[in-house]
Design an enzyme around this catalytic site. Structure first.
Site, PDB file in Angstrom:
ATOM      1  N   ASN A  80      30.640   8.545   8.225  1.00 50.98           N
ATOM      2  CA  ASN A  80      31.182   8.475   9.473  1.00 50.98           C
ATOM      3  C   ASN A  80      30.642   9.648  10.445  1.00 50.98           C
ATOM      4  OD1 ASN A  80      32.614  10.246   7.967  1.00 50.98           O
ATOM      5  ND2 ASN A  80      34.616  10.020   8.674  1.00 50.98           N
ATOM      6  N   CYS A  81      29.685  10.260   9.986  1.00 47.17           N
ATOM      7  CA  CYS A  81      29.171  11.460  10.683  1.00 47.17           C
ATOM      8  C   CYS A  81      28.204  11.059  11.763  1.00 47.17           C
ATOM      9  CB  CYS A  81      28.523  12.353   9.657  1.00 47.17           C
ATOM     10  SG  CYS A  81      27.468  13.596  10.462  1.00 47.17           S
ATOM     11  N   ASP A  82      28.454  11.563  12.927  1.00 45.63           N
ATOM     12  CA  ASP A  82      27.755  11.091  14.240  1.00 45.63           C
ATOM     13  C   ASP A  82      26.388  11.496  14.054  1.00 45.63           C
ATOM     14  OD1 ASP A  82      29.891   9.632  15.418  1.00 45.63           O
ATOM     15  OD2 ASP A  82      30.393  11.363  16.446  1.00 45.63           O
ATOM     16  N   ARG A 113      24.560   9.135  11.589  1.00 49.36           N
ATOM     17  CA  ARG A 113      24.169   8.197  12.451  1.00 49.36           C
ATOM     18  C   ARG A 113      23.001   8.120  13.165  1.00 49.36           C
ATOM     19  NH1 ARG A 113      29.880   7.149  14.341  1.00 49.36           N
ATOM     20  NH2 ARG A 113      30.964   6.814  12.225  1.00 49.36           N
ATOM     21  N   ILE A 117      27.141  11.442   5.102  1.00 47.60           N
ATOM     22  CA  ILE A 117      28.527  10.962   5.261  1.00 47.60           C
ATOM     23  C   ILE A 117      28.647   9.794   6.136  1.00 47.60           C
ATOM     24  CG2 ILE A 117      30.860  11.585   5.641  1.00 47.60           C
ATOM     25  CD1 ILE A 117      30.292  13.939   4.137  1.00 47.60           C
TER      26      ILE A 117
END
Length: 112
Positions: free
Chosen positions: A9-11, A14, A7
């Site tokens: 925007n998931c840190d 990333r 997903i």
């Protein structure tokens, strides 16, 4: 080629992407929120990852579920994931036909 289910925007997702990039490992991404989680894709994942391991019980979505929804079986758990794709633990890295790595911590991809 490896597939990284994320997903955007998931840190943690990333960090996983960065780790693969830094190691020069080619991969394609599949965004579970943008691209969707279909029943066949979910079955593909659950054939390699047990349902109990696949559900992220630390997520905001999990905390917002009713107690009744949290008391799931194999069928209702699948329905829950299809209704709320953000409940799927991530990132998921599909390494080969039989293996999907769940989650990411520093060093997890060192052996790839």
């Amino acid at each position: 080629m490896l597939t990284l289910y994320i997903i955007s925007n998931c840190d943690t997702c990333r960090k996983a992407r960065k780790a693969l990039d830094e190691k020069g490992i080619p991969f394609k991404t599949y965004d579970l929120r943008k691209d969707g989680l279909s029943a066949p894709l979910l079955e593909h994942i659950l054939h390699r990852v047990p349902l109990v391991e696949a559900i992220n019980k630390r997520s905001k979505t999990w905390r917002e579920l009713s107690d009744e929804e949290k008391d799931f079986d194999a069928n209702s758990g699948r329905e829950l994931l299809l209704k709320h794709p953000t409940l799927l633990k991530r990132p998921l890295l599909e390494v080969d036909d039989d293996t999907i790595l769940v989650g990411y911590q520093d060093g997890d991809y060192d052996k790839l």
